[in-house]
Structures are given as C-alpha cells and as structure tokens.
Design a protein around this motif. Sequence first.
Motif, mmCIF file in Angstrom:
data_model
loop_
_atom_site.group_PDB
_atom_site.id
_atom_site.type_symbol
_atom_site.label_atom_id
_atom_site.label_comp_id
_atom_site.label_asym_id
_atom_site.label_seq_id
_atom_site.Cartn_x
_atom_site.Cartn_y
_atom_site.Cartn_z
ATOM 1 N N MET A 76 -8.338 20.159 -27.684
ATOM 2 C CA MET A 76 -9.237 19.484 -26.971
ATOM 3 C C MET A 76 -8.736 19.278 -25.407
ATOM 4 S SD MET A 76 -10.771 16.386 -29.406
ATOM 5 C CE MET A 76 -12.154 16.020 -28.167
ATOM 6 N N ALA A 77 -7.399 19.089 -25.384
ATOM 7 C CA ALA A 77 -7.060 19.144 -23.784
ATOM 8 C C ALA A 77 -6.843 20.346 -23.233
ATOM 9 C CB ALA A 77 -5.449 18.467 -24.159
ATOM 10 N N LEU A 78 -6.571 21.513 -23.994
ATOM 11 C CA LEU A 78 -6.729 22.843 -23.415
ATOM 12 C C LEU A 78 -8.181 23.337 -23.049
ATOM 13 C CD1 LEU A 78 -3.944 24.515 -25.984
ATOM 14 C CD2 LEU A 78 -3.790 24.462 -23.430
ATOM 15 N N SER A 79 -8.975 22.838 -23.683
ATOM 16 C CA SER A 79 -10.394 23.174 -23.395
ATOM 17 C C SER A 79 -10.846 22.287 -22.256
ATOM 18 C CB SER A 79 -11.396 22.876 -24.633
ATOM 19 O OG SER A 79 -11.275 21.589 -24.994
ATOM 20 N N GLY A 80 -10.083 21.363 -21.766
ATOM 21 C CA GLY A 80 -10.711 20.400 -20.779
ATOM 22 C C GLY A 80 -11.706 19.379 -21.064
ATOM 23 N N GLN A 81 -11.666 19.132 -22.430
ATOM 24 C CA GLN A 81 -12.409 18.127 -23.049
ATOM 25 C C GLN A 81 -11.738 16.727 -23.515
ATOM 26 O OE1 GLN A 81 -14.497 19.838 -26.412
ATOM 27 N NE2 GLN A 81 -15.118 21.733 -25.400
ATOM 28 N N PHE A 82 -10.606 16.424 -22.818
ATOM 29 C CA PHE A 82 -9.913 15.448 -23.538
ATOM 30 C C PHE A 82 -9.408 14.797 -22.008
ATOM 31 C CE2 PHE A 82 -6.138 13.793 -26.228
ATOM 32 C CZ PHE A 82 -7.198 13.173 -26.934
ATOM 33 N N SER A 83 -9.247 13.401 -22.282
ATOM 34 C CA SER A 83 -8.708 12.464 -21.360
ATOM 35 C C SER A 83 -7.162 12.676 -20.676
ATOM 36 C CB SER A 83 -9.029 11.084 -21.655
ATOM 37 O OG SER A 83 -8.238 10.354 -22.782
ATOM 38 N N ARG A 84 -6.503 13.411 -21.565
ATOM 39 C CA ARG A 84 -5.216 13.647 -21.433
ATOM 40 C C ARG A 84 -4.840 15.046 -21.390
ATOM 41 N NH1 ARG A 84 -2.724 10.982 -26.486
ATOM 42 N NH2 ARG A 84 -4.486 11.487 -27.608
#
Length: 246
Positions: free
Chosen positions: A16-24
């Motif tokens: 999710m972080a790599l996809s830009g869909q995460f706060s971290r």
Amino acid sequence: METYKLTRKNMADLLMALSGQFSRSPQEVLVDAWGTCDPSQGMPPILVKVLDSPVGNTGFSLNEIVSLGNQIEFTNFPQSTVQNWVKRDVKELIGSPLHGKKYTMAQAAMLFIVEDLKGSLDFESIRGVLTLVFNNIEDRHDDIINPIELYSAYASVFDRIHHHALPTATATGDTSVNEAIDQFIQEECRSLLPSLQDVTEEDLTVVWNVLIVAAMTVQSAYYQATAKNYVKTALDLRRTVDLPDQ
C-alpha cells in the motif's frame, strides 16, 4: 546475520505504501517491522531494490515477486511453482503483466493470496473463491474489494491472532479451543466490513466468507510450519542421542 522476515500485515502495508495509498512511506513500514531500514545491516536485496522504487509507479518481475514473497513468514514461494501458476493454474486471475513488462502490486498481492490459499485448497476451489470478489483482471475498479485490500484485511486478522496477546475469551464454558478460534476469526473478519465503501449487503456477506477462508488457511500454514519445527527438533534430538561416545 539477522533474518529479515515480514508479517503479512507488514507486506500489505508495504504494498500500500509503494502504491501511494498509505499514510506511511515504505521506509517507515520497514522501520516499524524491524526497527531499521538500513541496507548495510544485511537487508535482503529485493527490499533494498524496493526502497529505491518510485512510489505510485512500481512494478515487479515474477522473480522479484518470488523474492518478495519469500520474505513473508510461514511462506514458501518456489520460482518454478509461481511460473506454473501464472501460465496455467491461475492464469485467468492473474493475467499478463499490466505494468509494462512487469506485474502490478495488485497482481503481486493476488499471487500472495494464492500462495496462502493453496495450503488448504485446490486450484479449482481457489479460482472459485477469488472470482467471487475479483472481476475483470485488467480493471480492478469493478472488483468488490481490490487484492491489496483483501490481503491487508485477512493479514490483520492473522496478526491479531499471532502477534498480539490472547484476547479475553467471549465463548461459553462449553466451547472448545478450536471453536473459540473459529468464532474469534469470524468476529474479526466481520469487524472489518464497515470499512468497505459502496458494497451491498449481499456482497459484504461474500467478502466476509472469503476473509474467513483466507484467515483460516493462513492459520493452517502457521500450524504446518510449527509442526515442521517440532519434527526438526525431534530429529535433531534423536541424532544427538545416537551420537557415539567420543
């Protein structure tokens, strides 16, 4: 050298972080998992490479997905096996690479889900279960739940079971341990449903059942891995006993 492993929840957060869909950021996810994301500390090459990938525009080769998958606890991801999956067993679910010549993070998540399910289900059952929630492989917008969200959801349930203190029992005195675990998984999966947006009541019931199936197969994988460790310990003890006196 320290062995770097990720929980399924860590991996879901990383995707999710790599996809830009995460706060971290991806770096923050790894720091949460290990306390560091310093490549000089022996971090696996695949994760060093992942940290250099542009957020929101990351694709994986099949080799990279295999390397990434083998960082997940209680997981065995042979290269030849995964090649057979995408060419034959779950070809209709995974499809061709959709990020140029590489696979998207959603496709990677699908392969991680298949790896989890295959521990308890045959491929016909896996295809049947996943087509309940996933539709057009080239357009994730018509899915009931997207693959990364599904992976993250049941990963969080297993994380509650395996990485947190035993919850206060809510079952009656006549309930067995297995029944209590079953009830706990059902309740945890149900608690995730309100976070799903624009999903009908009928589809929520479908998602709930798929989450239960996935969470239970991961729990099964944990028991299998634990049993293998006990086998190894028993055999090592036997070899020690059988050693001749020096």
